[in-house]
Write an enzyme that holds these catalytic residues in place. Sequence first.
Site, PDB file in Angstrom:
ATOM      1  N   ASP A 169      50.296  41.769  42.355  1.00 16.30           N
ATOM      2  CA  ASP A 169      48.731  42.123  42.545  1.00 16.30           C
ATOM      3  C   ASP A 169      47.910  42.969  41.869  1.00 16.30           C
ATOM      4  O   ASP A 169      48.386  44.011  41.410  1.00 16.30           O
ATOM      5  CB  ASP A 169      48.457  42.408  44.285  1.00 16.30           C
ATOM      6  CG  ASP A 169      48.799  41.187  44.969  1.00 16.30           C
ATOM      7  OD1 ASP A 169      48.225  40.091  44.845  1.00 16.30           O
ATOM      8  OD2 ASP A 169      49.734  41.415  45.808  1.00 16.30           O
ATOM      9  N   GLU A 228      45.489  32.100  54.147  1.00 16.20           N
ATOM     10  CA  GLU A 228      46.628  32.978  53.962  1.00 16.20           C
ATOM     11  C   GLU A 228      46.325  34.289  54.488  1.00 16.20           C
ATOM     12  O   GLU A 228      45.159  34.850  54.115  1.00 16.20           O
ATOM     13  CB  GLU A 228      46.666  33.098  52.266  1.00 16.20           C
ATOM     14  CG  GLU A 228      47.355  31.786  51.853  1.00 16.20           C
ATOM     15  CD  GLU A 228      47.691  31.725  50.139  1.00 16.20           C
ATOM     16  OE1 GLU A 228      47.612  33.108  49.573  1.00 16.20           O
ATOM     17  OE2 GLU A 228      47.869  30.895  49.594  1.00 16.20           O
ATOM     18  N   TYR A 277      52.399  26.212  45.412  1.00 17.29           N
ATOM     19  CA  TYR A 277      51.469  26.992  45.000  1.00 17.29           C
ATOM     20  C   TYR A 277      51.693  27.431  43.633  1.00 17.29           C
ATOM     21  O   TYR A 277      52.484  27.925  43.095  1.00 17.29           O
ATOM     22  CB  TYR A 277      51.706  28.604  45.755  1.00 17.29           C
ATOM     23  CG  TYR A 277      50.246  29.566  45.408  1.00 17.29           C
ATOM     24  CD1 TYR A 277      49.865  29.689  44.297  1.00 17.29           C
ATOM     25  CD2 TYR A 277      49.850  29.927  46.644  1.00 17.29           C
ATOM     26  CE1 TYR A 277      49.022  30.510  44.261  1.00 17.29           C
ATOM     27  CE2 TYR A 277      49.081  30.955  46.639  1.00 17.29           C
ATOM     28  CZ  TYR A 277      48.322  31.042  45.300  1.00 17.29           C
ATOM     29  OH  TYR A 277      47.270  32.286  45.013  1.00 17.29           O
TER      30      TYR A 277
END
Lengths: 406, 278
Positions: free
Chosen positions: B64, B53, B179
């Site tokens: 994040d 990734e 994911y």
Amino acid sequence: MNKLNTYRAGVDDDGHFGIYGGRYVAETLMPLILAVDKAWNEAKDDDDFWAEFNHYMKHYVGRPSPLYLATRLTEHLGGAKIYFKRDELNHTGAHKINNTIGQILLARRMGKRRIIAETGAGQHGVAAATVCALFGLPCIVYMGETDVERQAPNVFRMKLLGAEVRPVTSGTGTLKDAMNEALRDWVSNVEDTFYIIGTAAGPHPYPSMVRDFQCIIGNEVRNQIQEAEGRLPDSLVACLGGGSNAIGLFHPFLDDEDVRIIGVEAAGHGVETGQHCASLTGGRPGVLHGNRTYLLQTEDGQILDGHSISAGLDYPGIGPEHSWLRDTGRAEYVSVTDEEALEAFQLCTRMEGIIPALEPSHALAHVAKIAPDLSNDHIMVMNMCGRGDKDIFTVARHLGVGVNEE
Amino acid sequence: MSQPETRIGRRFQALREEGRSGLVTFLTAGDPDPDTALEIFKGLPAAGADLIEVGVPFSDPMADGPAIQASSLRALKAGMTLSKTLDAVRAFREEDDDTPIIFMGYYNPFYIYGVDKFLEDAKGAGVDGFIVVDLPPEEEGEFCLPTTAAGMNFIYLTAPTTTDERLPRVLQNASGFVYFVSITGITGTRSANTDAVAGHVARIRNVTDLPVAVGFGIKTPEQVAEIAGIADAAVVGSALVNIIAENLDANDKPAAGTADKVLSLVSELAKGVRSAGT
Ligand SMILES: Cc1ncc(COP(=O)(O)O)c(C=O)c1O
């Protein structure tokens, strides 16, 4: 461009105003956003919800706020008849409380027990901390580190009200980063937390929900101007940070095509300098904080920090409905510099005995530009959306006057 | 919708034949500077990364945690752009034509580049798929559907908060793999409990035949081995990015040997996927 039958119908079910708006959030947040949407859809059709909202508007906020004919200013400018919508008289000193009351009532309906908010100038933070004190809920306010410094009095007010102020150092430590941090908190505390967003932006349903709470401003103006003048105004003027006070004034008039609508952005040191917050004038469409809208950004799609003397206008985006109103041409968007706003601030203080916040000082600066060329029977309503007590230190610094902040 | 045939599909097929799960690494393009980042990038397959990734730097990485936020800002400060990220992929592909490359990022830089042109350039450079954090299925028309039409994969994130009712909608146009974000939170903070993750992976497998990768909060070879026991791949990001951060001087210049240190953690983590019995 073709004229639409109505400019008041939107948002669509997926949260779009034309190509703007939407729900651009991580999957972790998506179920929360959908839950807010569902709860909001139920609440907005529930008379009891609005009865409770109106109760607090009247007895706690002090609404309706007056619509005041600014006689000396009108004479001084020598043109249009200028009315102020006095939302600076609201409890806590700005329009922000209209929205925080609405959202906390929704949070309570949803059984959420922990409130988070972001703030720039601290006005929304204070309004959120206030309603949390009112309902006995814990409140965490994210605020950019630089704003914590330049808005010290509001930081102390929030703390007095029992809120925890968390300074945000990530990114550039400004309002956009405070919003990022609030979103990060929300995904980390999904069970019990409600996020009270402070302006008419963010993922659907926030832009239209915040608008619907702030529409109390424009709805009151419709009644009040009828009473005072027996007709609708010729023009409306409001300042734009994220756009909530402006959309609250504008929305009830969008379908009255003879009413000219003008939004005023912060030009900072001047749009040409790049040091400004005029996303509609100097930005381009992009995606941030859950919605597509005009943004200040680089050629590579990186978000830029704006600059404005007014911390409340210092946001690189704008509510999506304004982007749509701009593109459709229904509303005009202009900008005013720091200097012009400071002048208007002093003019209003001396002429009317009203110390305006720096945010509506921008709207007033534009009023002062255009009013002299309009006829005496032109009725103009400007949203005096906040009072300037919070700004006196900033103004003193710019005027080179020493004021003891301790 | 038919599944585009990509390096991602071929790699998971090969892993299945090998009888093991895969290691997916995440690093931010251009972190701490474009040269060091490219050195690490090119070394990943030999160190044991099965899929890569590539984090596309963004000024406002909302999902994040501090480690990846800082990596994004370092990369931007060092002059990284989306075009240069594509250049890095082209350079990588001169040496490796098999390891799948997935861009992970936020939508705005792709949108500003222009979706059609971006998909064309990304495909030409050798990108296989995309994880776009802020594009849920509600906005699939923007980028997911065009990506699949262009013959690349769009990988959806699912979360513990994704209900059973919602899961089929999320996976309707998913391709490549799924994911699973193992925690309700941001990257690089908490770690999930393996039993809970196993339950969620089973939920996902009820809805799709796509491989399932698990990420967020996986930091050690032991954790990789545990996840490898229950999912088709384990994703490690913040732990790798942290090694970069730990080897910077006051001016964000990396110490000599930084790339090797990152790659040696990748080798350790790769043992995790090879030791686990699936
Ligand atoms: C008094 C006042 N006006 C305006 C604004 C800008 O927000 P909005 O554009 O959402 O009304 C703020 C924000 O803090 C404010 O405090």
